[in-house]
Design a protein around this motif. Sequence first.
Motif, short mmCIF file in Angstrom:
data_model
loop_
_atom_site.label_atom_id
_atom_site.label_comp_id
_atom_site.label_asym_id
_atom_site.label_seq_id
_atom_site.Cartn_x
_atom_site.Cartn_y
_atom_site.Cartn_z
N SER A 289 -2.54 -3.72 -2.82
CA SER A 289 -1.98 -2.59 -2.40
C SER A 289 -0.47 -2.58 -3.15
O SER A 289 -0.03 -3.54 -3.24
CB SER A 289 -1.92 -2.16 -0.94
N LEU A 290 0.06 -1.41 -3.55
CA LEU A 290 1.10 -1.02 -3.80
C LEU A 290 1.78 -0.17 -3.26
O LEU A 290 1.09 1.22 -3.29
CB LEU A 290 0.89 -0.87 -5.56
N THR A 291 2.81 -0.08 -2.71
CA THR A 291 3.67 1.12 -2.28
C THR A 291 4.45 1.70 -3.35
O THR A 291 5.17 1.26 -3.98
CB THR A 291 4.58 0.65 -1.03
N LEU A 292 3.96 3.12 -3.55
CA LEU A 292 4.51 3.79 -4.76
C LEU A 292 5.79 4.75 -4.25
O LEU A 292 7.02 4.52 -4.72
CB LEU A 292 3.53 4.79 -5.37
N ASN A 293 5.56 5.47 -3.01
CA ASN A 293 6.56 6.54 -2.52
C ASN A 293 6.78 6.13 -1.07
O ASN A 293 6.07 6.94 -0.26
CB ASN A 293 6.20 7.83 -2.88
N PRO A 294 7.64 5.27 -0.68
CA PRO A 294 7.68 5.04 0.82
C PRO A 294 8.08 6.14 1.38
O PRO A 294 8.88 7.06 1.18
CB PRO A 294 8.61 3.98 0.99
#
Length: 294
Positions: A289-294
């Motif tokens: 998983s990659l957090t893009l726009n918290p």
Amino acid sequence: MATTEHVEAVRAFNRFYTAKMGLTRGSYARPLPEVRVLYELGQGTEEVAALKQALRIDAGQLSRVIAKLEEQGLASRHVSPADARRQLVRLTDKGRERFAQMDAESAQQVGAVLDELGDAAGVVEAMRSLQSAIEPQGTLTLRDPEPGDLGWMVQRHGELYGREYGYDQSFERLVARIAADFDPATDRAWIATIDGERVGAILCVHVDAATAKLRTLLVEPKARGKGVGGALVGQVVRHARTRGYRTLTLYTNAHLHSARRLYERAGFTLTHEEPENAFGHEHVAQTWSLTLNP
């Protein structure tokens, strides 16, 4: 026509470069072919034919190098589950430890050299220019899919994963379902080409308003090591961030080492893994998983 002066200039540069970059000490103080084979194995290249192509090495010499690595307990040979005529070479646990040590030392040495320079970016660009002058790489382009591209993607997944990992036809059917479910209204696809020839593909699939999924990353063997995989993954990340997704996820298997390294470099983190019986083999299935726009 190369002159004696040209030849001596190249030889002088080779002596300077190997000494400056620390290629004659530490983990690199072993025959160069052994170092190169260890590196390719560490990058996930397993098939002997692919090693020979990547290294441009004589088959007999490659066999001798692999035998030395086996004697040291760093590598082991296996018969391909997909084709008994094909031979695979894999790093042992000891080999993976040795490669990790070698890789870390190399990164530290190169980083130290670059830190000493006043214009590291300029030096790196000069290296790229030299590489391009010696061996032109062709022009890498990422384009939207055209008629026939999704079918090609399904076919090449089936062929490559069957040949390289022994996957059965259930994997090709999975990719076919993914391609059939592709919706241009919500999803995106990119085809990588080098001088017009298809060499890779990837999808970004809509899950919900907050989440998208990276799927079906594919890079042709002859294009590996040329930045194709990184360009495709980077394109998906940029697109997902621009579209406002908060999270980008993906599914992979633990043994797909080259793909996992691409995901790690892009910022993905492993969030879940579990044993799985799929595609004719036991695997460790992973979710990243990659957090893009918290």
